[in-house]
Design an enzyme around this catalytic site. Structure first.
Site, PDB file in Angstrom:
ATOM      1  N   ASP A 154       0.880  -1.150   0.000  1.00 26.59           N
ATOM      2  CA  ASP A 154       0.000   0.000   0.000  1.00 26.59           C
ATOM      3  C   ASP A 154       0.934   1.220   0.000  1.00 26.59           C
ATOM      4  O   ASP A 154       2.119   1.080   0.340  1.00 26.59           O
ATOM      5  CB  ASP A 154      -0.855  -0.047   1.275  1.00 26.59           C
ATOM      6  CG  ASP A 154      -1.650   1.215   1.463  1.00 26.59           C
ATOM      7  OD1 ASP A 154      -2.296   1.668   0.498  1.00 26.59           O
ATOM      8  OD2 ASP A 154      -1.614   1.777   2.581  1.00 26.59           O
ATOM      9  N   ASP A 202      -0.034   5.100   0.852  1.00 27.41           N
ATOM     10  CA  ASP A 202      -0.265   6.098   1.900  1.00 27.41           C
ATOM     11  C   ASP A 202      -0.181   5.432   3.278  1.00 27.41           C
ATOM     12  O   ASP A 202      -0.938   4.500   3.570  1.00 27.41           O
ATOM     13  CB  ASP A 202      -1.664   6.731   1.733  1.00 27.41           C
ATOM     14  CG  ASP A 202      -1.764   7.582   0.465  1.00 27.41           C
ATOM     15  OD1 ASP A 202      -0.885   8.424   0.242  1.00 27.41           O
ATOM     16  OD2 ASP A 202      -2.739   7.405  -0.299  1.00 27.41           O
TER      17      ASP A 202
HETATM   18  C1  BG6 Z   1      -5.649   5.968   0.181  1.00 27.05           C
HETATM   19  C2  BG6 Z   1      -5.618   6.827   1.416  1.00 27.05           C
HETATM   20  O1  BG6 Z   1      -4.402   5.382  -0.028  1.00 27.05           O
HETATM   21  O2  BG6 Z   1      -5.992   6.742  -0.970  1.00 27.05           O
HETATM   22  C3  BG6 Z   1      -6.936   7.575   1.574  1.00 27.05           C
HETATM   23  O3  BG6 Z   1      -5.392   6.013   2.549  1.00 27.05           O
HETATM   24  C4  BG6 Z   1      -7.236   8.356   0.311  1.00 27.05           C
HETATM   25  O4  BG6 Z   1      -6.849   8.444   2.683  1.00 27.05           O
HETATM   26  C5  BG6 Z   1      -7.251   7.413  -0.889  1.00 27.05           C
HETATM   27  O5  BG6 Z   1      -8.506   8.991   0.406  1.00 27.05           O
HETATM   28  C6  BG6 Z   1      -7.532   8.108  -2.208  1.00 27.05           C
HETATM   29  O6  BG6 Z   1      -6.481   8.962  -2.498  1.00 27.05           O
HETATM   30  P1  BG6 Z   1      -6.482  10.063  -3.632  1.00 27.05           P
HETATM   31  O7  BG6 Z   1      -5.051  10.492  -3.674  1.00 27.05           O
HETATM   32  O8  BG6 Z   1      -6.913   9.384  -4.903  1.00 27.05           O
HETATM   33  O9  BG6 Z   1      -7.452  11.111  -3.242  1.00 27.05           O
HETATM   34 MG    MG Z   2      -2.633   3.216   3.575  1.00 28.97          MG
END
Ligand code: BG6
Ligand code: MG
Length: 217
Positions: free
Chosen positions: A9, A11
């Site tokens: 993963d 984030d």
């Molecule tokens: C995930 C995060 O990896 O990605 C979430 O944990 C986030 O918090 C989601 O909302 C979507 O991310 P993005 O960058 O497409 O808005």
């Molecule tokens: Mg994550």
């Protein structure tokens, strides 16, 4: 050895971007009159952008039409992108780059399995994109975590079976996705929160490929 690939993963596992997602969602929530705390933000980890917005609207008992929701998501993303504009290698979480190098040297395949639609831009910014044999992100899936699709596509792209892959995840939605998909799963963070994972580590500092193999063989 039974481990042929690792799927990360992004984030909260590779880079500490959760704080930027939090600030951007909090700004947006304030604008639409919803109170949104760091604790609330925990519930959003791993969820797609649209699912996150839906949760925030639910917290405020708000019902909005689709166009308004799209505009709010764009706004949140614009503000998030500003926060990550200056992101660089210094924001890679401790021990991650070394662990990835170790996998590479051992011939273990590497993929990304993220809900984010900003994954490629972040991996480029932190100079890790070239390490990934496949990048499956929010642009490439129909169903987001806790559905296993993102990891199943990652395994498929690397041409390995789910049971031969270890998924590294910091969110309960992602751990559920990995377990439901038949993957081995290492939680990153709090053992009490990520109790569905096979085991949990606080981070990659002091964690090596040898430790991983010992736990799974
Ligand atoms: C995930 C995060 O990896 O990605 C979430 O944990 C986030 O918090 C989601 O909302 C979507 O991310 P993005 O960058 O497409 O808005
Ligand atoms: Mg994550």
């Amino acid at each position: 050895m039974s481990i042929k690939a690792c799927i990360f993963d992004m984030d909260g596992v590779i880079v500490d971007s959760a704080k930027y997602h939090f600030i951007a969602w909090q700004e947006l929530a304030a604008e639409i009159g919803v109170s949104f705390t760091e604790e609330d933000n925990e519930q959003l980890k791993g969820l797609s952008r649209v699912d996150s917005l839906e949760r925030i609207l639910k917290m405020g008992d708000l019902y909005l039409d689709n166009d308004t929701k799209l505009a709010l998501m764009d706004k949140k993303n614009e503000s998030y992108l500003k926060y990550i504009e200056s992101m660089n290698e210094s924001e890679i979480l401790p021990g991650v780059a070394q662990f990835i190098n170790e996998l590479e040297a051992a011939g273990i395949k590497i993929a990304l399995g993220s809900s984010s639609k900003n994954a490629t831009v972040i991996l480029e910014r932190i100079n890790l994109l070239s390490k990934f044999g496949a990048v499956i992100d929010g642009n490439k899936v129909t169903f987001s975590k806790p559905d296993p699709e993102v990891f199943l596509r990652g395994a498929e792209a690397l041409q390995v079976e789910a049971h031969e892959c270890v998924v590294f995840e910091d969110a309960t939605a992602g751990v559920k996705a990995a377990i439901d998909g038949g993957f081995k799963c290492v939680g990153i963070g709090d053992e009490k929160v990520l109790n569905q994972a096979h085991f949990v580590i606080p981070g990659f500092e002091n964690f090596s490929l040898k430790n991983l193999i010992e736990r799974f063989n």
